[in-house]
Scaffold this active site. Structure first.
Site, PDB file in Angstrom:
ATOM      1  CB  ALA A  58      -0.857  -0.013   1.261  1.00 31.59           C
ATOM      2  CD  GLU A 114      -2.531  -7.608   2.385  1.00 37.28           C
ATOM      3  OE1 GLU A 114      -2.262  -6.444   2.039  1.00 37.28           O
ATOM      4  OE2 GLU A 114      -3.118  -7.884   3.440  1.00 37.28           O
ATOM      5  CD  GLU A 157       1.381  -5.857   5.524  1.00 41.85           C
ATOM      6  OE1 GLU A 157       2.206  -6.745   5.834  1.00 41.85           O
ATOM      7  OE2 GLU A 157       0.674  -5.928   4.499  1.00 41.85           O
ATOM      8  N   GLY A 199       0.671  -5.132   0.789  1.00 39.96           N
ATOM      9  CA  GLY A 199      -0.424  -5.168  -0.179  1.00 39.96           C
ATOM     10  C   GLY A 199       0.006  -5.788  -1.505  1.00 39.96           C
TER      11      GLY A 199
HETATM   12  C1  3H9 Z   1       0.614  -2.406   3.338  1.00 36.04           C
HETATM   13  O1  3H9 Z   1       0.871  -2.831   2.251  1.00 36.04           O
HETATM   14  C2  3H9 Z   1      -0.689  -2.627   4.037  1.00 36.04           C
HETATM   15  C3  3H9 Z   1      -1.527  -3.624   3.320  1.00 36.04           C
HETATM   16  O2  3H9 Z   1      -1.711  -4.741   4.101  1.00 36.04           O
HETATM   17  C4  3H9 Z   1      -2.843  -3.048   2.871  1.00 36.04           C
HETATM   18  C5  3H9 Z   1      -3.717  -2.486   3.933  1.00 36.04           C
HETATM   19  C6  3H9 Z   1      -5.129  -2.166   3.523  1.00 36.04           C
HETATM   20  N1  3H9 Z   1       4.618   3.523   0.052  1.00 36.04           N
HETATM   21  O3  3H9 Z   1      13.285   2.163   0.568  1.00 36.04           O
HETATM   22  P1  3H9 Z   1      13.698   2.919  -0.626  1.00 36.04           P
HETATM   23  C7  3H9 Z   1       9.337   5.157  -1.054  1.00 36.04           C
HETATM   24  S1  3H9 Z   1       1.745  -1.489   4.205  1.00 36.04           S
HETATM   25  C8  3H9 Z   1       5.050   4.762  -0.197  1.00 36.04           C
HETATM   26  O4  3H9 Z   1      14.698   4.000  -0.460  1.00 36.04           O
HETATM   27  P2  3H9 Z   1      14.907   0.564  -1.735  1.00 36.04           P
HETATM   28  C9  3H9 Z   1      10.400   5.520  -0.046  1.00 36.04           C
HETATM   29  O5  3H9 Z   1       9.884   6.357   0.945  1.00 36.04           O
HETATM   30  C10 3H9 Z   1       3.143  -1.416   3.142  1.00 36.04           C
HETATM   31  N2  3H9 Z   1       6.344   5.050  -0.457  1.00 36.04           N
HETATM   32  O6  3H9 Z   1      14.161   1.955  -1.810  1.00 36.04           O
HETATM   33  C11 3H9 Z   1      11.431   6.193  -0.914  1.00 36.04           C
HETATM   34  O7  3H9 Z   1      10.990   7.512  -1.168  1.00 36.04           O
HETATM   35  P3  3H9 Z   1      12.037   8.709  -1.298  1.00 36.04           P
HETATM   36  C12 3H9 Z   1       3.902  -2.670   3.139  1.00 36.04           C
HETATM   37  C13 3H9 Z   1       7.202   4.043  -0.447  1.00 36.04           C
HETATM   38  O8  3H9 Z   1      15.142   0.177  -3.132  1.00 36.04           O
HETATM   39  C14 3H9 Z   1      11.331   5.422  -2.233  1.00 36.04           C
HETATM   40  O9  3H9 Z   1      10.056   4.799  -2.223  1.00 36.04           O
HETATM   41  N3  3H9 Z   1       5.123  -2.511   2.365  1.00 36.04           N
HETATM   42  C15 3H9 Z   1       6.811   2.728  -0.190  1.00 36.04           C
HETATM   43  O10 3H9 Z   1      16.048   0.636  -0.805  1.00 36.04           O
HETATM   44  C16 3H9 Z   1      12.394   4.369  -2.402  1.00 36.04           C
HETATM   45  O11 3H9 Z   1      12.365   3.522  -1.245  1.00 36.04           O
HETATM   46  C17 3H9 Z   1       6.283  -2.147   2.913  1.00 36.04           C
HETATM   47  O12 3H9 Z   1       6.377  -1.973   4.117  1.00 36.04           O
HETATM   48  C18 3H9 Z   1       5.438   2.484   0.047  1.00 36.04           C
HETATM   49  N4  3H9 Z   1       4.971   1.254   0.269  1.00 36.04           N
HETATM   50  O13 3H9 Z   1      13.868  -0.442  -1.063  1.00 36.04           O
HETATM   51  C19 3H9 Z   1       7.437  -1.986   1.974  1.00 36.04           C
HETATM   52  N5  3H9 Z   1       7.899   1.916  -0.248  1.00 36.04           N
HETATM   53  O14 3H9 Z   1      12.925   8.342  -2.469  1.00 36.04           O
HETATM   54  C20 3H9 Z   1       8.153  -0.705   2.268  1.00 36.04           C
HETATM   55  C21 3H9 Z   1       8.927   2.719  -0.540  1.00 36.04           C
HETATM   56  O15 3H9 Z   1      11.197   9.906  -1.500  1.00 36.04           O
HETATM   57  N6  3H9 Z   1       9.244  -0.435   1.344  1.00 36.04           N
HETATM   58  N7  3H9 Z   1       8.525   3.997  -0.669  1.00 36.04           N
HETATM   59  O16 3H9 Z   1      12.794   8.725  -0.005  1.00 36.04           O
HETATM   60  C22 3H9 Z   1      10.410  -1.090   1.411  1.00 36.04           C
HETATM   61  O17 3H9 Z   1      10.630  -1.981   2.195  1.00 36.04           O
HETATM   62  C23 3H9 Z   1      11.499  -0.627   0.486  1.00 36.04           C
HETATM   63  O18 3H9 Z   1      11.139   0.663   0.027  1.00 36.04           O
HETATM   64  C24 3H9 Z   1      11.723  -1.520  -0.773  1.00 36.04           C
HETATM   65  C25 3H9 Z   1      12.695  -0.788  -1.732  1.00 36.04           C
HETATM   66  C26 3H9 Z   1      12.364  -2.823  -0.297  1.00 36.04           C
HETATM   67  C27 3H9 Z   1      10.436  -1.774  -1.470  1.00 36.04           C
END
Ligand code: 3H9
Length: 708
Positions: free
Chosen positions: A62, A109, A129, A106
């Site tokens: 999400a 999911e 999450e 998500g």
């Molecule tokens: C969820 O899914 C809930 C569900 O159950 C549904 C409920 C109804 N959203 O980390 P990076 C941004 S909860 C918005 O530096 P990497 C991040 O802030 C979600 N923004 O890259 C950054 O922005 P900026 C569950 C996001 O290559 C840029 O993207 N998912 C999101 O080192 C680059 O990110 C997670 O918890 C997001 N979901 O790593 C995954 N993700 O450049 C969270 C990233 O402006 N994300 N951004 O600073 C991660 O773990 C890592 O970002 C990922 C990439 C491994 C994907």
């Protein structure tokens, strides 16, 4: 390209999600996918559909930014993915999810609602999450145990750690690994399954187990969560939600139970704090006057001066990242001792299964011991980690200036000393910077990068980039005494000692802060780090102390008795041969005597006062640091405390915590302490101002133009 695009390869539809950088399910994406699925269902020429992500990843979840908008009431629009997922699952034509990069939250999911999942070998899947203080909210807790079984389902949802494609295949989360071009593989797979009846994950109940089989799994998961994720509500909620999948009669009822738990978590202070931390960890990399794209110096080799605890740990951090490193000492005995410690640390990691023997052997080869500066001329960066004394540091830097090549970075691991004064021992102050590692340096994630007045932007950008490479989170701080972390830690530990001198027991102080969520209490932390470290620093700075201002007395006296902490078997506590802390009645007696002799009234002290005095001491000093500009943003202070000082993640860091309590309340409490305890508690001007304006530290960041 729109957020979601539908194209065709003959009879196969390709639905591409295109929402860089991570294809989050931001507003418009779920709607786009639903619309494409409707078209797939309607189009008789389509026999199967593929959902794939553009760029470097599938869907990483999400859009986390949306959560804050929901909880703050900025949007009335909820996050409702379930109808989209049901639409996909109900599609009569096979929908194949083609995963590369990460299918997280998500994203997983979404993938589980497809009829098949295929993945690149390097792909990862997970339900992270809980790391944001929430639980899967789009049926992740309901579909995952149906694919992977209850034990793995509960583990993945409660721990939040991702798994690699190979394991996901073994568990039945994915159906095939595709070597080579993923889309090509997906098209071939789609043609294989086109025309076959589809299977809905939500109807696959065969792995849901029986109550007898599941009861011990849930009991063990809860015990584990209480122990390893102390104080967190989301892991327990995630376990409840998976349990609901096994106990409630229908999938829909399970989803309803999940939804309720998800909402409770989402609106909790814990989740707000942990989301703040998620964005904060990325924010600290942004330095207004050192923009992305600033030139950096390639660091392909390094040298560390000093093979003590810190030097050895720093050398390991470089070696672990594959960077060859010279390790210099002044005499053979010290060098041998340092190397033996490094070997022992690696061997312990091998024993615990963290590293393989081969990894250890390779890393050890990268650490080259030396007694001279002879080879320093070729290295790209030097980190000085000698004894904490200005004269010695200056001598080392003078020497480094003579032997290092032009362009090489000269860094000091000092934890308290003035970087500009250290730089003055060289003819190249622009190349000098502080890199303050935390002990054990090969493990702790924090790296305070201390900007001297002459440190060049190139050197700063290089150190920020390097921190990531060596597995650290770099936070840029200004050059003040103790920098950010230790400058705040001083008042924190001062108050802890005052509390003991006023009559609280050592154990009561530690327990109050441990129960607050700190990894360790302040007295036990002192014993671990070595009480003599602070004692020596205090001696060095004694001339700067203001006469008549109360200073802690007991710790210096313990040091005078040779009680340096764990290393001498006694400090605030006694230690057994396993280094287990044992309360020491002798200390209690001595401290009481010293306190009484010094005229400190002895009294009963509440747990609440212990926490407020210690934590607000951090906040008050943090506010000064922020106003003086030694930290760029309040979130930088939070990230320092979370990664270097064991501050609990679910409280978001000291500054975020203060905002959560409300600065007016914090300010008023500090005013009480000021009245009771005198000038050490003078409220920071910024705190006073923000409290009076009804603002928080995060507002100060916004007012300053920095994103909080
Ligand atoms: C969820 O899914 C809930 C569900 O159950 C549904 C409920 C109804 N959203 O980390 P990076 C941004 S909860 C918005 O530096 P990497 C991040 O802030 C979600 N923004 O890259 C950054 O922005 P900026 C569950 C996001 O290559 C840029 O993207 N998912 C999101 O080192 C680059 O990110 C997670 O918890 C997001 N979901 O790593 C995954 N993700 O450049 C969270 C990233 O402006 N994300 N951004 O600073 C991660 O773990 C890592 O970002 C990922 C990439 C491994 C994907």
């Amino acid at each position: 390209m729109s957020l979601v695009e539908l194209t065709k390869d003959n009879e196969i539809a390709i639905i591409t999600v295109n929402n860089p950088p991570v294809n989050a399910l931001s507003p418009g994406v779920p709607e786009g996918i639903s619309e494409c699925i409707d078209n797939v269902c309607k189009d008789p020429s389509v026999k199967a559909a593929i959902i794939i992500g553009s760029g470097s990843t599938f869907v990483a979840g999400a859009d986390i930014k949306e959560f804050g908008k929901i909880t703050s009431g900025k949007t009335q629009r909820g996050i409702a993915f379930l109808p989209m997922l049901i639409r996909i699952e109900d599609c009569s034509k096979p929908v194949i999810m083609a995963i590369h990069g990460t299918a997280f939250g998500g994203g997983l999911e979404l993938a589980m609602a497809g009829h098949y999942r295929i993945a690149s070998p390097s792909a990862q899947v997970g339900q992270p999450e809980v790391k944001l203080g929430i639980i899967p909210g789009a049926a992740g807790t309901q579909r995952l145990p149906r694919l992977a079984g209850v034990a793995k389902g509960v583990e993945l949802c409660a721990d939040g750690n991702p798994i690699k494609a190979a394991e996901a295949l073994k568990l039945g989360i994915i159906d095939r690994i595709i070597e080579g071009d993923l889309l090509k593989g997906a098209l071939a797979f789609a043609r294989e399954v086109a025309g076959k009846p589809t299977r809905k994950t939500r109807e696959r109940n065969e792995k849901l187990g029986t109550p007898e089989q599941n009861a011990p799994i849930f009991a063990a998961a809860r015990e584990n969560a209480r122990k390893k994720q102390r104080g967190l509500m989301a892991p327990l909620a995630a376990i409840d939600a998976v349990e609901a999948a096994t106990k409630l009669p229908t999938f829909e009822e399970g989803c309803e139970a999940e939804r309720k738990l998800f909402t409770e978590c989402l609106f909790s202070d814990q989740s707000k704090a942990m989301i703040h931390v998620f964005f904060g960890e990325r924010e600290v990399a942004k330095i207004p006057d050192v923009p992305k794209g600033t030139a950096t110096i390639p660091v392909n080799s390094a040298a560390v001066v000093g093979a003590g605890t810190m030097g050895g740990g720093i050398a390991m951090a470089f070696a672990n990242a594959g960077i060859p490193v010279l390790l210099k000492e002044t005499d053979q005995a010290a060098l041998d001792k340092g190397l033996a410690t490094i070997q022992k640390n690696y061997a312990n990691s091998v024993k615990r299964g963290r590293f393989t023997q081969q990894f250890m052997d390779e890393r050890l080869k990268l650490i080259q011991p030396t007694l001279s500066y002879d080879d320093f001329g070729s290295v790209d960066m030097v980190i000085e980690a000698v004894f904490e004394g200005m004269a010695l540091k200056k001598e080392v830097f003078g020497q480094l200036d003579r032997v290092c090549k032009p362009g090489s970075i000269l860094a000091s691991n000092t934890s308290t000393l003035n970087i500009d004064e250290i730089a003055s021992a060289t003819k190249r102050p622009a190349a000098v910077i502080g890199t303050h590692f935390f002990s054990p340096a090969n493990v702790m994630r924090l790296l305070e990068i201390v900007r001297g007045k002459a440190s060049s932007k190139e050197v700063i950008a290089t150190c920020m980039q390097l921190s990531k490479k060596i597995g650290k989170i770099g936070v840029l701080v200004g050059n003040c005494r103790g920098f950010v972390g230790n400058r705040m830690f001083g008042p924190y530990r001062r108050e802890a000692q005052f509390l003991v001198e006023e009559g609280a027991s050592v154990e009561a102080v530690d327990k109050a802060l441990y129960d607050y969520g700190m990894a360790m209490g302040p007295m036990a932390t002192g014993d671990l780090a070595g009480l003599d470290v602070g004692w020596r620093i205090r001696k060095e700075f004694r001339h700067t102390e203001k006469p008549g201002v109360r200073q802690p007395l007991a710790e210096d006296r313990l040091c005078e008795l040779g009680r340096y902490g764990q290393k001498t078997g006694a400090g605030w506590y006694k230690y057994d041969s396993e280094r287990r802390a044992i309360p020491d009645p002798e200390v209690a007696q001595m401290v009481k005597k010293w306190g009484t002799e010094a005229g400190i009234p002895q009294r009963q002290i509440s747990k609440e006062e212990i926490v407020d005095r210690c934590i607000y001491a951090l906040v008050n000093e943090g506010a000064r640091i922020l106003e003086e500009g030694y930290a760029l943003r309040s979130v930088d202070i939070d990230i320092i405390y979370l990664n270097g000082y064991g501050f609990p993640g679910h409280r978001g860091g000291p500054m975020w915590y203060a905002d959560t309590v409300g600065l007016k309340k914090v300010y008023e409490r500090i005013c009480e302490f000021h009245k009771q305890h005198g000038e050490l508690w003078e409220p920071a001007p910024l705190l006073k101002r923000l409290a009076e304006e009804g603002k928080g530290f995060a507002d100060f960041n916004k007012d300053q133009g920095a994103a909080a």
